[in-house]
Design an enzyme around this catalytic site. Structure first.
Site, PDB file in Angstrom:
ATOM      1  N   ASP A 199       0.918  -1.232  -0.050  1.00  0.00           N
ATOM      2  CA  ASP A 199      -0.258  -0.042   0.037  1.00  0.00           C
ATOM      3  C   ASP A 199       0.895   1.238  -0.033  1.00  0.00           C
ATOM      4  O   ASP A 199       0.149   2.334   0.153  1.00  0.00           O
ATOM      5  CB  ASP A 199      -0.790   0.051   1.023  1.00  0.00           C
ATOM      6  CG  ASP A 199      -2.159  -0.930   1.056  1.00  0.00           C
ATOM      7  OD1 ASP A 199      -2.630  -0.945  -0.140  1.00  0.00           O
ATOM      8  OD2 ASP A 199      -2.464  -1.754   1.968  1.00  0.00           O
TER       9      ASP A 199
ATOM     10  N   ASP B 203      -5.820  -4.064  -6.151  1.00  0.00           N
ATOM     11  CA  ASP B 203      -5.550  -2.808  -5.615  1.00  0.00           C
ATOM     12  C   ASP B 203      -4.206  -2.404  -5.760  1.00  0.00           C
ATOM     13  O   ASP B 203      -3.767  -1.331  -5.914  1.00  0.00           O
ATOM     14  CB  ASP B 203      -5.992  -2.812  -4.055  1.00  0.00           C
ATOM     15  CG  ASP B 203      -7.081  -3.775  -3.532  1.00  0.00           C
ATOM     16  OD1 ASP B 203      -7.228  -4.754  -4.229  1.00  0.00           O
ATOM     17  OD2 ASP B 203      -7.701  -3.647  -2.619  1.00  0.00           O
TER      18      ASP B 203
HETATM   19  N1  GLY Z   1      -7.263  -1.538  -0.845  1.00  0.00           N
HETATM   20  C1  GLY Z   1      -8.073  -1.923  -0.110  1.00  0.00           C
HETATM   21  C2  GLY Z   1      -9.448  -1.560  -0.411  1.00  0.00           C
HETATM   22  O1  GLY Z   1      -9.832  -1.113  -1.352  1.00  0.00           O
HETATM   23  O2  GLY Z   1     -10.513  -1.762   0.488  1.00  0.00           O
END
Ligand code: GLY
Length: 419
Positions: A123, A186
């Site tokens: 992330d 993601d």
């Molecule tokens: N990246 C985690 C979500 O979209 O909830």
């Protein structure tokens, strides 16, 4: 009405329609949509939020439960920590106001440790590129550049060359067959950090890592109809795909709304960074299936295959990020009818979010009705900081497009990054 009269009336209506068609095309699908009014609303809400944040040099607002006014705060380690500072940078971009610049700088700096500690997960792009990345774009501050470059190197440590993708979660997560290799959709968004670093003084291998990740994901994450798996698990030694599964969606083979949104946004961005038409094609195909299955108001339910639609929570965050992605996709799409369709749909999403999803005096976030992790029972029908981030980003993109400006340049010519 006689038959003759009917024919005459039809002819008059047809010629009027042709006449209208000859007029200058209407610029806006929604001529009454007041972008500046929505941005002013965001500013007001963010001003209220600032008064609610503890002055402890660590608290960042993440979410508000339905019917509550109280933010839940997180620290820099949380995956959403970059969205609040990123939002503040967008408010600065819109206003050129010293107040927003100072606040954006101050909250971005909370995230500095991410650049000098081992990667907790993928992330880092969401965190550091939304905060320092936007900050650098708008100020050219060399301190930010250094932080972004270091963080890109940290993210690259999660790359597994045998698989060809970044390990999204370097830890045990249920159903992911740890210690095998997992990659989530993601993760596409975090490639932007690598592309940027490779072009701004970082190692050129960062570009190759990003391209490899995009290619391997393109091969393994999509079903024949271009809906996507949330997660793909790979054998970490052979690189073979073991399985496609969900984590936050309804089922392994369902279309989780935000995941599909990450795909649209991600491949649009990869096309911008590489100029390779296969990514544009992928973005258009993933957008097509998403758009075809939306409800009439264009705000998705949290998963397109959730069993009790229409009695399922919505996900305003998916709508906001897809709106933003479609605005950028419209600028790359050569087929003018398709390009206009993307821009019109994106604007309609923003109109709907503005008319029916704003928090107003219910709480100080921008939007209500996002869904974070439904299978986990968490953040269902919440206000969430990433919905707000993409909402303000999309509003700014729409404002730039209507002014004929580039999406990547600062909105105001008064903002001149020094670098
Ligand atoms: N990246 C985690 C979500 O979209 O909830």
């Amino acid at each position: 009405m006689t038959n003759k009269l009917q024919v005459l009336t039809s002819l008059v209506l047809i010629s009027l329609a042709i006449g209208c068609g000859n007029k200058k095309p209407q610029k806006s699908n929604n001529p009454t949509f007041d972008i500046d009014k929505q941005l002013a609303y965001c500013e007001q809400q963010a001003t209220k939020t600032l008064t609610l944040i503890p002055n402890d040099n660590k608290s960042i607002p993440r979410n508000i439960a339905p019917e509550s006014q109280e933010w839940r705060f997180i620290n820099y380690k949380d995956w959403t920590s970059g969205f609040w500072p990123g939002t503040l940078w967008y408010l600065y971009e819109n206003t050129n106001s010293a107040k927003w610049k100072e606040q954006a700088d101050s909250f971005s700096r909370y995230l500095t440790p991410l650049s000098v500690t081992p990667a907790l997960d993928h992330d880092l792009g969401f965190q550091v590129f939304n905060s320092f990345g936007n900050g650098y774009r708008l100020t050219g501050n060399p301190e930010y550049k250094e932080i972004i470059l270091k963080t890109a190197d940290t993210l690259a440590t999660l790359f597994n060359p045998k698989v060809g993708t970044i390990l999204s979660w370097p830890r045990e997560v249920p159903n992911m067959e740890w210690p095998q290799h997992n990659t989530i959709m993601d993760n596409m968004i975090n490639l932007e950090l690598l592309f940027w670093a490779s072009k701004n003084g970082g190692d050129k291998s960062l570009y190759d890592i990003a391209v490899s990740h995009a290619d391997v994901t393109m091969k393994n994450h999509f079903r024949p109809d271009y809906t996507s798996y949330h997660v793909v698990v790979y054998d970490r030694e052979t690189g073979e795909k073991i399985k496609g599964v969900t984590h936050q969606g309804y089922a392994d083979d369902s279309m989780w709304a935000r995941g599909q949104g990450w795909a649209i946004y991600g491949y649009t961005m990869v096309y911008r960074e590489t100029g390779d038409a296969k990514y544009l094609d992928q973005a258009q195909k993933t957008a097509k299936v998403y758009l075809e299955h939306l409800p009439n108001d264009l705000i998705p339910y949290w998963d397109f295959n959730a069993p009790n639609i229409p009695n399922e929570p919505r996900d305003a965050s998916a709508a906001a990020l897809v709106s933003s992605a479609l605005l950028e996709l419209s600028t790359f799409t050569k087929d003018s009818i398709l390009a206009k369709n993307y821009a019109d749909k994106a604007e309609k999403m923003l109109v709907e979010l503005s008319d029916n999803y704003q928090s107003k005096d219910k709480n100080s976030a921008f939007l209500l009705h996002s869904t974070g992790h439904k299978p986990n029972g968490s953040e269902i029908d919440y206000s969430i900081n990433y919905a707000d981030y993409y909402y303000v980003e999309a509003l700014l993109r729409l404002k730039k497009l209507k002014a004929g400006n580039s999406l990547t340049k600062p909105l105001s010519t008064d903002i001149k990054p020094k670098d």
